[in-house]
Design a protein around this motif. Sequence first.
Motif, PDB file in Angstrom:
ATOM      1  N   PRO A  53       0.816  -1.235   0.000  1.00  0.00           N
ATOM      2  CA  PRO A  53       0.000   0.000   0.000  1.00  0.00           C
ATOM      3  C   PRO A  53       0.845   1.279   0.000  1.00  0.00           C
ATOM      4  CG  PRO A  53      -0.853  -1.554   1.592  1.00  0.00           C
ATOM      5  CD  PRO A  53       0.449  -2.114   1.120  1.00  0.00           C
ATOM      6  N   THR A  54       1.944   1.265   0.753  1.00  0.00           N
ATOM      7  CA  THR A  54       2.801   2.458   0.780  1.00  0.00           C
ATOM      8  C   THR A  54       3.367   2.739  -0.612  1.00  0.00           C
ATOM      9  OG1 THR A  54       3.431   1.827   3.010  1.00  0.00           O
ATOM     10  CG2 THR A  54       4.729   3.562   1.979  1.00  0.00           C
ATOM     11  N   GLY A  55       3.874   1.689  -1.254  1.00  0.00           N
ATOM     12  CA  GLY A  55       4.421   1.842  -2.599  1.00  0.00           C
ATOM     13  C   GLY A  55       3.367   2.321  -3.588  1.00  0.00           C
ATOM     14  N   ILE A  56       2.155   1.794  -3.449  1.00  0.00           N
ATOM     15  CA  ILE A  56       1.063   2.201  -4.343  1.00  0.00           C
ATOM     16  C   ILE A  56       0.756   3.686  -4.162  1.00  0.00           C
ATOM     17  CG2 ILE A  56      -1.429   1.981  -4.759  1.00  0.00           C
ATOM     18  CD1 ILE A  56      -1.141  -1.023  -4.268  1.00  0.00           C
ATOM     19  N   LEU A  57       0.612   4.108  -2.916  1.00  0.00           N
ATOM     20  CA  LEU A  57       0.326   5.528  -2.646  1.00  0.00           C
ATOM     21  C   LEU A  57       1.411   6.412  -3.233  1.00  0.00           C
ATOM     22  CD1 LEU A  57      -0.971   5.498   1.047  1.00  0.00           C
ATOM     23  CD2 LEU A  57      -2.282   5.869  -1.048  1.00  0.00           C
ATOM     24  N   MET A  58       2.664   6.008  -3.019  1.00  0.00           N
ATOM     25  CA  MET A  58       3.774   6.831  -3.502  1.00  0.00           C
ATOM     26  C   MET A  58       3.856   6.860  -5.021  1.00  0.00           C
ATOM     27  SD  MET A  58       6.735   5.796  -0.824  1.00  0.00           S
ATOM     28  CE  MET A  58       8.008   6.792  -1.582  1.00  0.00           C
ATOM     29  N   GLY A  59       3.539   5.732  -5.648  1.00  0.00           N
ATOM     30  CA  GLY A  59       3.637   5.663  -7.098  1.00  0.00           C
ATOM     31  C   GLY A  59       2.477   6.322  -7.807  1.00  0.00           C
ATOM     32  N   TRP A  60       1.328   6.351  -7.159  1.00  0.00           N
ATOM     33  CA  TRP A  60       0.131   6.850  -7.831  1.00  0.00           C
ATOM     34  C   TRP A  60      -0.124   8.324  -7.550  1.00  0.00           C
ATOM     35  CZ3 TRP A  60      -2.032   4.752 -11.830  1.00  0.00           C
ATOM     36  CH2 TRP A  60      -3.281   5.210 -12.269  1.00  0.00           C
ATOM     37  N   PHE A  61       0.117   8.741  -6.315  1.00  0.00           N
ATOM     38  CA  PHE A  61      -0.124  10.136  -5.958  1.00  0.00           C
ATOM     39  C   PHE A  61       1.210  10.844  -5.739  1.00  0.00           C
ATOM     40  CE2 PHE A  61      -3.659   7.590  -4.309  1.00  0.00           C
ATOM     41  CZ  PHE A  61      -4.719   8.162  -4.986  1.00  0.00           C
ATOM     42  N   TYR A 107       6.578   0.998  -5.781  1.00  0.00           N
ATOM     43  CA  TYR A 107       6.593   2.387  -6.235  1.00  0.00           C
ATOM     44  C   TYR A 107       7.116   2.492  -7.673  1.00  0.00           C
ATOM     45  CZ  TYR A 107       8.863   6.780  -7.158  1.00  0.00           C
ATOM     46  OH  TYR A 107       9.298   7.898  -7.790  1.00  0.00           O
ATOM     47  N   THR A 108       8.236   1.831  -7.940  1.00  0.00           N
ATOM     48  CA  THR A 108       8.805   1.878  -9.294  1.00  0.00           C
ATOM     49  C   THR A 108       7.812   1.327 -10.311  1.00  0.00           C
ATOM     50  OG1 THR A 108      10.923   1.404  -8.268  1.00  0.00           O
ATOM     51  CG2 THR A 108      10.849   1.311 -10.643  1.00  0.00           C
ATOM     52  N   GLY A 109       7.200   0.196  -9.976  1.00  0.00           N
ATOM     53  CA  GLY A 109       6.208  -0.390 -10.876  1.00  0.00           C
ATOM     54  C   GLY A 109       5.085   0.584 -11.173  1.00  0.00           C
ATOM     55  N   PHE A 110       4.591   1.225 -10.131  1.00  0.00           N
ATOM     56  CA  PHE A 110       3.457   2.128 -10.299  1.00  0.00           C
ATOM     57  C   PHE A 110       3.825   3.401 -11.048  1.00  0.00           C
ATOM     58  CE2 PHE A 110      -0.705   1.293  -8.416  1.00  0.00           C
ATOM     59  CZ  PHE A 110      -0.504  -0.031  -8.087  1.00  0.00           C
ATOM     60  N   SER A 111       5.063   3.851 -10.888  1.00  0.00           N
ATOM     61  CA  SER A 111       5.378   5.107 -11.572  1.00  0.00           C
ATOM     62  C   SER A 111       5.852   4.857 -13.003  1.00  0.00           C
ATOM     63  CB  SER A 111       6.407   5.911 -10.782  1.00  0.00           C
ATOM     64  OG  SER A 111       7.463   5.090 -10.381  1.00  0.00           O
ATOM     65  N   ASN A 112       5.996   3.580 -13.393  1.00  0.00           N
ATOM     66  CA  ASN A 112       6.415   3.292 -14.766  1.00  0.00           C
ATOM     67  C   ASN A 112       5.302   2.720 -15.627  1.00  0.00           C
ATOM     68  OD1 ASN A 112       9.089   4.145 -14.788  1.00  0.00           O
ATOM     69  ND2 ASN A 112       9.727   2.329 -13.674  1.00  0.00           N
ATOM     70  N   ILE A 113       4.069   2.866 -15.193  1.00  0.00           N
ATOM     71  CA  ILE A 113       2.983   2.304 -15.983  1.00  0.00           C
ATOM     72  C   ILE A 113       2.800   3.138 -17.241  1.00  0.00           C
ATOM     73  CG2 ILE A 113       0.494   1.959 -16.035  1.00  0.00           C
ATOM     74  CD1 ILE A 113       0.969   1.469 -12.919  1.00  0.00           C
ATOM     75  N   PRO A 114       2.870   2.495 -18.416  1.00  0.00           N
ATOM     76  CA  PRO A 114       2.686   3.258 -19.649  1.00  0.00           C
ATOM     77  C   PRO A 114       1.354   4.029 -19.618  1.00  0.00           C
ATOM     78  CG  PRO A 114       3.395   1.021 -20.140  1.00  0.00           C
ATOM     79  CD  PRO A 114       3.119   1.076 -18.667  1.00  0.00           C
ATOM     80  N   LYS A 115       1.435   5.301 -19.945  1.00  0.00           N
ATOM     81  CA  LYS A 115       0.260   6.176 -19.890  1.00  0.00           C
ATOM     82  C   LYS A 115      -0.877   5.635 -20.757  1.00  0.00           C
ATOM     83  CE  LYS A 115      -0.258  10.558 -21.361  1.00  0.00           C
ATOM     84  NZ  LYS A 115       0.392  11.647 -22.052  1.00  0.00           N
ATOM     85  N   ILE A 116      -0.490   4.975 -21.832  1.00  0.00           N
ATOM     86  CA  ILE A 116      -1.498   4.486 -22.773  1.00  0.00           C
ATOM     87  C   ILE A 116      -2.475   3.503 -22.110  1.00  0.00           C
ATOM     88  CG2 ILE A 116       0.044   2.657 -23.628  1.00  0.00           C
ATOM     89  CD1 ILE A 116      -2.205   4.448 -26.010  1.00  0.00           C
ATOM     90  N   PHE A 117      -1.992   2.694 -21.148  1.00  0.00           N
ATOM     91  CA  PHE A 117      -2.884   1.748 -20.477  1.00  0.00           C
ATOM     92  C   PHE A 117      -3.905   2.488 -19.627  1.00  0.00           C
ATOM     93  CE2 PHE A 117       0.781  -1.506 -20.565  1.00  0.00           C
ATOM     94  CZ  PHE A 117       0.428  -1.893 -21.844  1.00  0.00           C
TER      95      PHE A 117
END
Lengths: 259, 256
Positions: A80-88, A142-152
């Motif tokens: 959850p921490t990584g998700i919050l950091m990667g998404w917001f 966090y890395t996974g979440f911040s590297n999601i291709p924008k197109i998806f």
Amino acid sequence: MHDKRKINWLYTAASLITCILIWQAVAVYIVGNPFILPSFTDVLLAFILLLGSGTLISDLTMSFLHFAIGIGLALLIGIPTGILMGWFEKMFTFLNPVIEIIRPIPPLAWIPFAIVWFGLTNFSAGFVIFIGAVFPIIINTYTGFSNIPKIFVEAGQMLGCTKNRDLIRFIAFPAAVPHIAAGFRIACGVAWMCLVAAEMFGVSAYGLGHKIWWYYHLHQMTNVLVYMLILGIVGLAVDALFRFYIRRSLLRWQTGEVH
Amino acid sequence: MGKVVITDVSRRFFMDDKTEFLALDSLSLTIKDDELVSLVGPSGCGKTTLLRIIAGLDHPDSGSVSLDNILITKPGPRVGMVFQEYSLFPWRNILDNVAFGLEMKKTGRKERYRQAQYYIDLVGLTSFTFCYPYELSGGMRQRVAIARALANDPDLLLMDEPFGALDAQTRNTMQEELLQIWEKQKKTIIFVTHSVDEAVYLSDRIVVLSSDPGRVSTVIDVSIPRPRDRTSPEFASIRRDVLRLLTLLDTTPGKI
Ligand SMILES: Nc1ncnc2c1ncn2[C@@H]1O[C@H](COP(=O)(O)OP(=O)(O)O)[C@@H](O)[C@H]1O
Ligand SMILES: [Mg+2]
């Protein structure tokens, strides 16, 4: 294909046998002192005796319990921490300084506080393992979440997946799973290292690491070596199991993506 | 349903050296219900930018876009989009990709798979239903993307050079399939293409855009009845007109 596999197995066997032969020769003919270097046959015998006494199983169980507490907590808090950091982005700015300061502290430096806070309990060993395992999980999530291709994300939005919660659940999380899995694997490795140290330093009164220290004090170096080898083999088995699982479930779609 | 009104849409971008670039300059255009309109123009003239604004993925600096008199401000399922680049979800198989929009609408599993299967069959990929995107060729992936957009039943379908990566043969087949789907489903379609032939074959109207800044240069009505014969004189005549316009635009000074 099949033949190549067979040959590889042969090489693996040859490697192990050579190593054991050299070990045995060195221990018996060169060192000649089981306190300095127990021989292979000494270790094998000690292993059989330990199996009979039954402590081995309870040590393994205890160590797995510590491991499970630590890794479980690390996943529960790290993902959850990584998700919050990667998404917001704001969350990243808010949390990152704290994480960057705490992260370089070696997990073993937490042992005194683990003992003061939780006493000589299983939870206290789990806590030290948690400290070691949580950071790789946070960073990779966090890395996974911040590297999601924008197109998806945009494709999802065009199909009616517009709320943050849905985008995280249906787009970002599945897209980040390979990264999270890699983080989990690193975390397991770190956790295994921390486990031995935590148990050794008496954060818990049981476990594989604890027994290594215990037999050292009894000057039974053969048993020390038995426990060391068990740690190696179990660590390897856990990692192999994980890789097997990943290959079956994840690589199904990833094959086409990564290469 | 599916009337699109684009009113005075402008979009500026700031380049790396802080200079301003006017991608769209108060562009206005009205697209009728169930119309199939093609956008053609030199590359970089703002076709993708315009589609993204209509989709609600990008916002104009001034002006507005409405669909059936409701302003478009954010992306949503009323508008479907087939992207120029590869956009399938690699972690979902074909069936689950196509069913995605219905899943978002909380359609029950059985019903959404039934509908998704219908669209997979429609684009001719029945035997690939349970494959993952990486197992498909570029052309097949694009067909899945079309099926995915259609399965969500949007009033307006935006397609950004959807057949650009296909070989000539597949391309012609896809064009025919698209026309069949469009006639059956009655949707408004805005179709971006580089191929003049494709534009003339498909469209009710062809909108020629000029670049730097992006504006509507000319709108050409294509009143040839369907099915159209690519070798007919009327077809050739319209194609020649569009080509001449494009050549003229491409040599306009000011374009790098
Ligand atoms: N996000 C962006 N940032 C800066 N410039 C952009 C951006 N998107 C598009 N542009 C510029 O706007 C112009 C129009 O681009 P686009 O709409 O992609 O053209 P095309 O007609 O080829 O689809 C191009 O010159 C492009 O460089
Ligand atoms: Mg484009």
